[in-house]
Design an enzyme around this catalytic site. Structure first.
Site, PDB file in Angstrom:
ATOM      1  CE  LYS A 197      -3.517  -6.239   1.057  1.00 26.00           C
ATOM      2  NZ  LYS A 197      -3.002  -5.728   2.321  1.00 26.00           N
ATOM      3  CG  ASN A 243       4.475  -7.621  -2.193  1.00 24.80           C
ATOM      4  OD1 ASN A 243       5.556  -8.185  -2.270  1.00 24.80           O
ATOM      5  ND2 ASN A 243       3.353  -8.170  -2.625  1.00 24.80           N
ATOM      6  CD  GLU A 269      -2.938  -2.277   4.309  1.00 24.22           C
ATOM      7  OE1 GLU A 269      -2.469  -1.432   3.544  1.00 24.22           O
ATOM      8  OE2 GLU A 269      -2.474  -3.417   4.441  1.00 24.22           O
ATOM      9  CE  LYS A 270      -3.287   4.449  10.612  1.00 27.54           C
ATOM     10  NZ  LYS A 270      -2.576   5.352  11.514  1.00 27.54           N
ATOM     11  CG  ASN A 271      -5.093   3.953   1.224  1.00 24.83           C
ATOM     12  OD1 ASN A 271      -5.234   2.740   1.075  1.00 24.83           O
ATOM     13  ND2 ASN A 271      -6.083   4.804   1.095  1.00 24.83           N
ATOM     14  CE1 TYR A 272       0.574   1.253  -2.343  1.00 24.22           C
ATOM     15  CE2 TYR A 272      -1.350   2.686  -2.413  1.00 24.22           C
ATOM     16  CZ  TYR A 272      -0.644   1.603  -2.899  1.00 24.22           C
ATOM     17  OH  TYR A 272      -1.169   0.854  -3.927  1.00 24.22           O
ATOM     18  CB  ALA A 282       3.053  -1.738  -4.677  1.00 25.61           C
ATOM     19  NE  ARG A 294       3.317  -7.010  -7.091  1.00 25.88           N
ATOM     20  CZ  ARG A 294       2.871  -6.133  -6.205  1.00 25.88           C
ATOM     21  NH1 ARG A 294       3.715  -5.564  -5.366  1.00 25.88           N
ATOM     22  NH2 ARG A 294       1.593  -5.827  -6.146  1.00 25.88           N
ATOM     23  CG  ASP A 329       2.094  -1.843   5.166  1.00 27.81           C
ATOM     24  OD1 ASP A 329       2.448  -1.166   6.147  1.00 27.81           O
ATOM     25  OD2 ASP A 329       2.642  -1.778   4.055  1.00 27.81           O
ATOM     26  CG  ASP A 339       2.088  -8.306   4.909  1.00 25.18           C
ATOM     27  OD1 ASP A 339       2.950  -7.855   4.135  1.00 25.18           O
ATOM     28  OD2 ASP A 339       0.936  -7.851   4.995  1.00 25.18           O
TER      29      ASP A 339
END
Length: 179
Positions: free
Chosen positions: A135, A52, A17-20, A54, A108, A11, A9
């Site tokens: 996740k 993913n 990992e940070k928002n988007y 999103a 997805r 992020d 994966d």
């Protein structure tokens, strides 16, 4: 002869990992990622990213912005002598997507589409392959595809509550877990 792969994966595994994350200045490689990927590359694994995205579907950034960041990331790996076989991404979201991006997709995660596409494209033996995600949806995708070893990188709260698979707290643990 079939290939073996290390599926990753993005992020939360490759980068913090940070928002988007969609800008180079916000992208921060995880500690140990270069050493870990170099090890698996030397052991003959194809390095495949399945992510993913999103944020594209939600309209936070464009596919063009994703590709700019992706090209930069790949060039950073190449500077370290690491060659990513391919990056698969899914921009769709079934509920929060906008316009053409609002739909379900077999690609997805937790669906196995990206893994199965890579299996076909690169003649991968999933029974000799490894998936690392942060996740539950990552792990579900690996299991549904038939990936032999699925590992949760529980450097955050997402992995701590899962009883689904092997767990690591740092990328350096991945090498010792597989030895």
């Amino acid at each position: 002869m079939k290939n073996k792969a290390l599926f990753l994966d993005r992020d939360g595994v490759i980068n913090v990992e940070k928002n988007y994350v969609h800008k180079i200045e916000d992208f921060e490689f995880m500690d140990g990622i270069f050493e870990t990927l170099r090890y698996f590359q030397e052991k003959g694994y194809l390095l495949i990213i399945i992510t993913n995205q999103a944020g594209i579907g939600r309209g936070y950034y464009t596919e063009e912005q994703f590709h700019i960041l992706n090209d930069w990331m790949l060039s950073e790996f190449e500077k370290e002598g690491i060659y990513i076989t391919k990056v698969y991404y899914c921009p769709y979201h079934p509920e929060h997507g906008i316009g053409k991006y609002k739909r379900d997709s077999f690609d997805r995660k937790p669906n196995p589409g990206m893994i199965l596409k890579s299996q076909k494209e690169f003649n991968i033996d999933l029974s000799k392959s490894i998936l690392v995600g942060d996740k539950e949806s990552d792990i579900q995708a690996g299991k549904r595809a038939g990936v032999n070893v699925n590992i949760i990188f529980s450097n955050n709260k997402n992995g701590d509550e899962l009883d689904c698979c092997k767990k690591i707290n740092s990328l350096s643990e991945l090498v010792s877990l597989i030895l």
